[in-house]
Design an enzyme around this catalytic site. Sequence first.
Site, PDB file in Angstrom:
ATOM      1  N   GLY A 221       0.322  -1.220   0.075  1.00 36.59           N
ATOM      2  CA  GLY A 221      -0.252  -0.225  -0.106  1.00 36.59           C
ATOM      3  C   GLY A 221       0.416   1.226  -0.166  1.00 36.59           C
ATOM      4  O   GLY A 221       1.952   1.220   0.204  1.00 36.59           O
TER       5      GLY A 221
ATOM      6  N   GLN B 108       2.987   9.691   1.742  1.00 36.50           N
ATOM      7  CA  GLN B 108       3.824   9.497   1.520  1.00 36.50           C
ATOM      8  C   GLN B 108       5.013   9.475   0.403  1.00 36.50           C
ATOM      9  O   GLN B 108       6.163   9.456   0.194  1.00 36.50           O
ATOM     10  CB  GLN B 108       4.288   8.021   2.023  1.00 36.50           C
ATOM     11  CG  GLN B 108       3.425   7.730   2.693  1.00 36.50           C
ATOM     12  CD  GLN B 108       3.364   5.844   2.540  1.00 36.50           C
ATOM     13  OE1 GLN B 108       2.569   5.251   2.428  1.00 36.50           O
ATOM     14  NE2 GLN B 108       4.287   4.635   2.903  1.00 36.50           N
TER      15      GLN B 108
ATOM     16  N   CYS C 279       6.239  -0.346   7.018  1.00 36.42           N
ATOM     17  CA  CYS C 279       5.397   0.915   6.235  1.00 36.42           C
ATOM     18  C   CYS C 279       7.116   0.988   5.020  1.00 36.42           C
ATOM     19  O   CYS C 279       8.288   1.253   5.594  1.00 36.42           O
ATOM     20  CB  CYS C 279       5.428   2.368   7.302  1.00 36.42           C
ATOM     21  SG  CYS C 279       4.983   3.303   6.543  1.00 36.42           S
ATOM     22  N   LEU C 280       6.453   1.646   4.395  1.00 33.73           N
ATOM     23  CA  LEU C 280       7.526   1.847   3.170  1.00 33.73           C
ATOM     24  C   LEU C 280       8.006   3.171   3.761  1.00 33.73           C
ATOM     25  O   LEU C 280       9.681   3.471   3.137  1.00 33.73           O
ATOM     26  CB  LEU C 280       7.009   2.634   1.452  1.00 33.73           C
ATOM     27  CG  LEU C 280       6.388   0.870   1.041  1.00 33.73           C
ATOM     28  CD1 LEU C 280       6.079   1.246  -0.896  1.00 33.73           C
ATOM     29  CD2 LEU C 280       7.910  -0.116   1.011  1.00 33.73           C
TER      30      LEU C 280
ATOM     31  N   HIS D  76      -4.351   1.489   7.983  1.00 34.35           N
ATOM     32  CA  HIS D  76      -2.658   2.091   7.658  1.00 34.35           C
ATOM     33  C   HIS D  76      -2.786   3.639   7.023  1.00 34.35           C
ATOM     34  O   HIS D  76      -2.192   4.481   7.177  1.00 34.35           O
ATOM     35  CB  HIS D  76      -1.517   1.390   7.310  1.00 34.35           C
ATOM     36  CG  HIS D  76      -0.139   1.520   7.640  1.00 34.35           C
ATOM     37  ND1 HIS D  76       0.201   1.320   8.070  1.00 34.35           N
ATOM     38  CD2 HIS D  76       0.433   2.252   6.620  1.00 34.35           C
ATOM     39  CE1 HIS D  76       1.339   1.678   7.385  1.00 34.35           C
ATOM     40  NE2 HIS D  76       1.359   1.776   6.704  1.00 34.35           N
ATOM     41  N   GLU D  77      -2.659   2.945   5.445  1.00 33.11           N
ATOM     42  CA  GLU D  77      -3.105   4.014   4.499  1.00 33.11           C
ATOM     43  C   GLU D  77      -3.701   5.375   4.807  1.00 33.11           C
ATOM     44  O   GLU D  77      -3.333   6.593   4.442  1.00 33.11           O
ATOM     45  CB  GLU D  77      -3.670   3.424   2.715  1.00 33.11           C
ATOM     46  CG  GLU D  77      -2.668   2.199   2.933  1.00 33.11           C
ATOM     47  CD  GLU D  77      -1.115   2.471   2.627  1.00 33.11           C
ATOM     48  OE1 GLU D  77      -0.591   3.589   2.878  1.00 33.11           O
ATOM     49  OE2 GLU D  77      -0.412   1.978   3.011  1.00 33.11           O
TER      50      GLU D  77
ATOM     51  N   HIS E 187      -1.836   7.923   7.374  1.00 35.06           N
ATOM     52  CA  HIS E 187      -1.045   8.455   6.622  1.00 35.06           C
ATOM     53  C   HIS E 187      -1.282   9.822   5.975  1.00 35.06           C
ATOM     54  O   HIS E 187      -0.781  11.269   5.901  1.00 35.06           O
ATOM     55  CB  HIS E 187      -0.238   7.578   5.166  1.00 35.06           C
ATOM     56  CG  HIS E 187       0.373   6.664   5.535  1.00 35.06           C
ATOM     57  ND1 HIS E 187       2.051   7.503   6.226  1.00 35.06           N
ATOM     58  CD2 HIS E 187       0.829   5.327   4.563  1.00 35.06           C
ATOM     59  CE1 HIS E 187       2.468   5.989   5.805  1.00 35.06           C
ATOM     60  NE2 HIS E 187       1.720   4.845   5.696  1.00 35.06           N
TER      61      HIS E 187
HETATM   62 NI    NI Z   1       2.456   3.461   5.436  1.00 39.26          NI
END
Ligand code: NI
Length: 178
Positions: free
Chosen positions: A46, A51, A91-92, A133-134, A137
Amino acid sequence: MALLDILHFPDPRLRLKAVPVVSVDDSVRDIVSDMFETMYDALGIGLAATQVNIQQQIIVIDVSSEKDEPICLINPQIQTLEGSEEMQEGCLSVPGYFENVTRAERVVIEALDETGTKREIAADELLAVCIQHEMDHLEGKLFVDYLSPLKRQRLKKKLEKNPLSKSSSSNDSHSDAS
Ligand code: NI
């Protein structure tokens, strides 16, 4: 199509709040397609526009093992949250770091897809966690915000010793990061 740079914690731009997309036009579809390319390239499940330093309410997700079930969420709104479940998250934007987070087990949301059509999505398990989660963000919130003070202290020490960099993200290809 282009790969976008993913911001890394604790970059303050990860704290910015995204605004709703006014019109799902070609410029938005270009962002969506770049976000999918960036997410797949980073082996994530995701990615939120925040991000990649775009403050619009756009999310891309693909939790399938074959990476053939892309989901695009524009202006997502939570309709229902049910139950509670703990799952390990990555998380990226925090590459190489994984911790358990408790979230709702089931979620129903409404969002526009990349054609601007309103859709209702009911999700559980990994998809439900990923959506929450997204959506965090887009509000400038990160999964590490849920950590206990002790764990956050450990993460801080780890980052002081070894700051996150682009190169470190290639080491967590085995993981589910979003
Ligand atoms: Ni993340």
